[in-house]
Design an enzyme around this catalytic site. Structure first.
Site, PDB file in Angstrom:
ATOM      1  N   CYS A 116       0.840  -1.198   0.000  1.00  0.00           N
ATOM      2  CA  CYS A 116       0.000   0.000   0.000  1.00  0.00           C
ATOM      3  C   CYS A 116       0.881   1.258   0.000  1.00  0.00           C
ATOM      4  O   CYS A 116       1.505   1.565  -0.999  1.00  0.00           O
ATOM      5  CB  CYS A 116      -0.966  -0.052   1.179  1.00  0.00           C
ATOM      6  SG  CYS A 116      -2.406   1.046   0.999  1.00  0.00           S
ATOM      7  N   HIS A 217      -3.497  -5.305   0.455  1.00  0.00           N
ATOM      8  CA  HIS A 217      -2.897  -5.917   1.637  1.00  0.00           C
ATOM      9  C   HIS A 217      -3.049  -7.440   1.537  1.00  0.00           C
ATOM     10  O   HIS A 217      -4.015  -8.010   2.039  1.00  0.00           O
ATOM     11  CB  HIS A 217      -3.570  -5.398   2.909  1.00  0.00           C
ATOM     12  CG  HIS A 217      -3.177  -4.007   3.258  1.00  0.00           C
ATOM     13  ND1 HIS A 217      -2.132  -3.716   4.117  1.00  0.00           N
ATOM     14  CD2 HIS A 217      -3.675  -2.802   2.856  1.00  0.00           C
ATOM     15  CE1 HIS A 217      -2.011  -2.401   4.229  1.00  0.00           C
ATOM     16  NE2 HIS A 217      -2.939  -1.830   3.480  1.00  0.00           N
ATOM     17  N   GLU A 219      -1.584  -9.743   3.065  1.00  0.00           N
ATOM     18  CA  GLU A 219      -1.520 -10.427   4.362  1.00  0.00           C
ATOM     19  C   GLU A 219      -2.882 -10.570   5.023  1.00  0.00           C
ATOM     20  O   GLU A 219      -3.054 -11.374   5.952  1.00  0.00           O
ATOM     21  CB  GLU A 219      -0.550  -9.696   5.305  1.00  0.00           C
ATOM     22  CG  GLU A 219      -0.996  -8.326   5.766  1.00  0.00           C
ATOM     23  CD  GLU A 219      -0.745  -7.222   4.749  1.00  0.00           C
ATOM     24  OE1 GLU A 219      -1.171  -6.086   4.999  1.00  0.00           O
ATOM     25  OE2 GLU A 219      -0.108  -7.499   3.705  1.00  0.00           O
TER      26      GLU A 219
END
Length: 239
Positions: A116, A217, A219
């Site tokens: 990001c 993102h 993750e």
């Protein structure tokens, strides 16, 4: 041994209570560390420092680097612009350290994954520029600050053929989350490797190095294609 992956944290503060003023603290979403661990790496948090030697010393300890995101913007003067009305909060101390540690990693050929805002900083460091606010500057843009849970996708992205990103994720498209109001306008020396349906740049990579940035993102998302980004970082860090 697991490769050591340095992660840059955010800056926040503790809650004030009677007799106990708010104090600065480092903050890191657990998902970043969990993703590095799941990919086979050992995550460590890199504390910020004004010491000129600190970024290089941090990189000397690390086999890989993750530049994280956060609810703040990159100072426009870093890409030759003036602040517009839509510029968000700045964290100059954090950005200054991250820029220096990123520069040290690129010089030492330490693999980098920018997430990001980390992708945006990578673009700026490589001579690029940013849209300060997507809705104000990109006609017909999607809402890139999704209202649903960021652990769920917000929109699709097209992965460009022949890119390192395509080789990593093994797909021509992905469903990603979206929690940003700025975006890469000019990738500088990087190559664009993924686009949103509205044309907003969603991923960049630097040919010849493992330096990859994504606006989403991974993750926070389920699926092997998202963890693959962290696995690729850790695998490159083993060399």
């Amino acid at each position: 041994m697991r490769p050591v992956i340095g992660i840059t944290p955010d800056l926040g503060e503790t809650s004030a209570r009677p007799g106990r003023p708010a104090l600065p603290r480092y903050e890191l979403k657990q998902a970043y560390a969990d993703a590095v661990l799941a990919a086979g790496g050992l995550p460590i948090v890199l504390p910020y420092s004004d010491d000129e030697s600190a970024p290089q010393e941090a990189i000397d300890l690390c086999d890989g680097l993750v530049i994280t995101g956060g609810a703040f913007d990159i100072p426009p003067e870093l890409y030759g612009a003036q602040a517009g009305q839509k510029i968000g909060p700045l964290k100059r101390g954090r950005t200054a350290f991250e820029q220096r540690v990123l520069r040290a990693a690129l010089a030492a050929d330490v693999p980098v994954l920018g997430i990001c805002g980390g992708m945006q900083l990578l673009a700026v460091e490589l001579g690029g520029a940013l849209y300060q606010d997507i809705q104000a500057e990109v006609p017909g843009a999607l809402d890139h600050e999704q209202q649903n849970d960021p652990r769920e996708p917000g929109h699709a992205v097209k992965v460009l053929p022949g890119t390192a990103l395509q080789a990593i994720v093994g797909a021509d498209g992905l469903e990603v989350n979206s929690t940003h109001h700025q975006a890469v306008k000019d990738p500088g020396r990087a190559r664009i490797c993924a686009l949103a349906p509205d044309g907003v740049v969603e991923a960049i990579e630097l040919p010849g190095k493992f330096a990859l940035g994504v606006e989403w993102h991974p993750e926070l998302l389920a699926g092997p294609e998202h963890l693959a980004l962290y696995r690729a970082l850790v695998d490159r860090a083993r060399r």
